[in-house]
Design an enzyme around this catalytic site. Structure first.
Site, short mmCIF file in Angstrom:
data_model
loop_
_atom_site.label_atom_id
_atom_site.label_comp_id
_atom_site.label_asym_id
_atom_site.label_seq_id
_atom_site.Cartn_x
_atom_site.Cartn_y
_atom_site.Cartn_z
N LEU A 100 0.83 -1.20 0.00
CA LEU A 100 0.00 0.00 0.00
C LEU A 100 0.86 1.25 0.00
O LEU A 100 1.74 1.41 0.84
CB LEU A 100 -0.90 0.01 1.25
CG LEU A 100 -1.81 1.21 1.45
CD1 LEU A 100 -2.82 1.30 0.32
CD2 LEU A 100 -2.50 1.12 2.79
N VAL A 101 0.64 2.15 -0.96
CA VAL A 101 1.39 3.41 -1.01
C VAL A 101 0.49 4.63 -0.86
O VAL A 101 0.98 5.73 -0.62
CB VAL A 101 2.23 3.53 -2.31
CG1 VAL A 101 3.28 2.44 -2.37
CG2 VAL A 101 1.35 3.49 -3.55
N SER A 102 -0.83 4.45 -1.00
CA SER A 102 -1.73 5.58 -0.81
C SER A 102 -3.11 5.04 -0.47
O SER A 102 -3.49 3.96 -0.91
CB SER A 102 -1.80 6.45 -2.08
OG SER A 102 -2.53 7.64 -1.84
N SER A 103 -3.83 5.81 0.33
CA SER A 103 -5.16 5.36 0.75
C SER A 103 -6.06 6.56 0.99
O SER A 103 -5.60 7.70 1.11
CB SER A 103 -5.06 4.52 2.02
OG SER A 103 -4.61 5.31 3.11
#
Length: 325
Positions: A100-103
């Site tokens: 995960l790099v952005s949420s």
């Protein structure tokens, strides 16, 4: 399907689901200190900012991911995407090599952070971590486009956020750059809020704030709130809530696997182990936590003074202090 086009039935689902999300956030008490955010969350359509997201699914090798998206040819899948957008949960919006790099953060946590930011009309706000653009839209709806700046390191993220914001009718400043350096050209700021996890407090942020400004940021699985005294001094304490965010890009944060947690460790002990990692032996941290009555997050704080940034328990000049790097 355009950014605004939804099936007629799905449009009604969006209205209903957003109203239910607002009700759930209200019941959580997130904006009790500033009820003005209720109308903002009711007005800003989250689905325009999350055209797709990923959900975990088991596969033959363990955990895989399924992509839910607005343009699916399957009407049931589109409805599942839409209802998921308005669930009070974080949504994984960007993956890289399965990581995960952005949420898009949990809406009730976003509401709590915005309420704790304590904005007033005319405040100029800098957001660190553009994400989908949804949080910037909430700020712009409340304060106005010209008072909001959001920054992110990756052009792909800022381009996407800018598009989402325009689709929803908002045009705050979206800047591509290193968030640790702030955005001095748009300051000075009355509020700075980070939506990504830090390992320390960038001194550049303090320098870009007006005296009396408030800084709120995720740190060590908590949320630190700082009051700025002058361009080189700030101090404050943690809120009593847990907070887990994607690390600030461009930094080298401690990964959870490097922190010596034990199975069954109390969540507040894990907070202390994370806060003091690299500066306090884990055995000493455990002994301190037990000896001091298993303190909650609100007993910890952070101070910035010139080049020095440190965390502390109960007293910034007391016996329990640890440098942040």
């Amino acid at each position: 399907m355009s950014a605004h086009a939804l099936d007629k039935d799905l449009d009604a689902v969006a209205v209903s689901a957003r109203a239910e999300l607002v009700r759930a956030i209200g019941l959580s008490g997130a904006w009790d200190t500033d009820p003005g955010w209720r109308a903002v969350f009711a007005a800003v359509p989250r689905h325009l900012f999350v055209p797709y997201y990923y959900v975990g699914v088991p596969d033959g090798d363990g955990q895989g991911h399924e992509r839910l998206w607005r343009g699916s040819p399957d009407p049931d899948a589109r409805e599942r995407w839409l209802r998921g957008v308005y669930a009070d949960v974080p949504l994984a919006t960007r993956l890289r090599d399965g990581e995960l790099v952005s949420s898009s953060s949990q809406p009730s946590l976003m509401a709590r952070m915005l309420a704790e930011l304590r904005v007033t009309d005319g405040d100029r706000v800098l957001e660190i971590g553009a994400g989908t653009g949804y949080n910037a839209a909430l700020l712009a709806h409340r304060l106005g486009d010209d008072l909001v700046t959001t920054v992110d390191l990756e052009p792909e993220i800022t381009d996407s956020a800018r598009t989402h914001l325009a689709d929803a009718g908002y045009r705050p400043a979206v800047v591509t750059g290193d968030g640790t350096r702030g955005v001095p050209a748009h300051g000075p700021y009355d509020r700075i809020v980070a939506t990504c996890a830090l390992t320390t407090v960038p001194r550049a942020w303090i320098a870009q704030c007006r005296p009396g400004a408030r800084v709120l940021a995720p740190l060590a699985t908590g949320l630190i709130t700082l009051t700025v005294r002058d361009p080189t001094h700030a101090e404050g304490t943690f809120l009593n809530t847990a907070a887990y965010f994607v690390p600030l890009r461009g930094t080298e944060p401690t990964t959870p696997t490097e922190i010596p947690h034990r199975p069954g460790d109390h969540e507040l002990l894990r907070f202390l182990l994370t806060l003091t990692h690299g500066t306090l032996d884990p055995r000493d941290a455990r002994e301190l936590w037990e000896r001091e009555g298993r303190p909650g997050r609100e007993r910890y704080g952070v101070s910035v003074a010139g080049e020095r940034v440190w965390a502390w328990l109960d007293d910034p000049e007391g016996p329990y202090t640890w440098p942040l790097r």
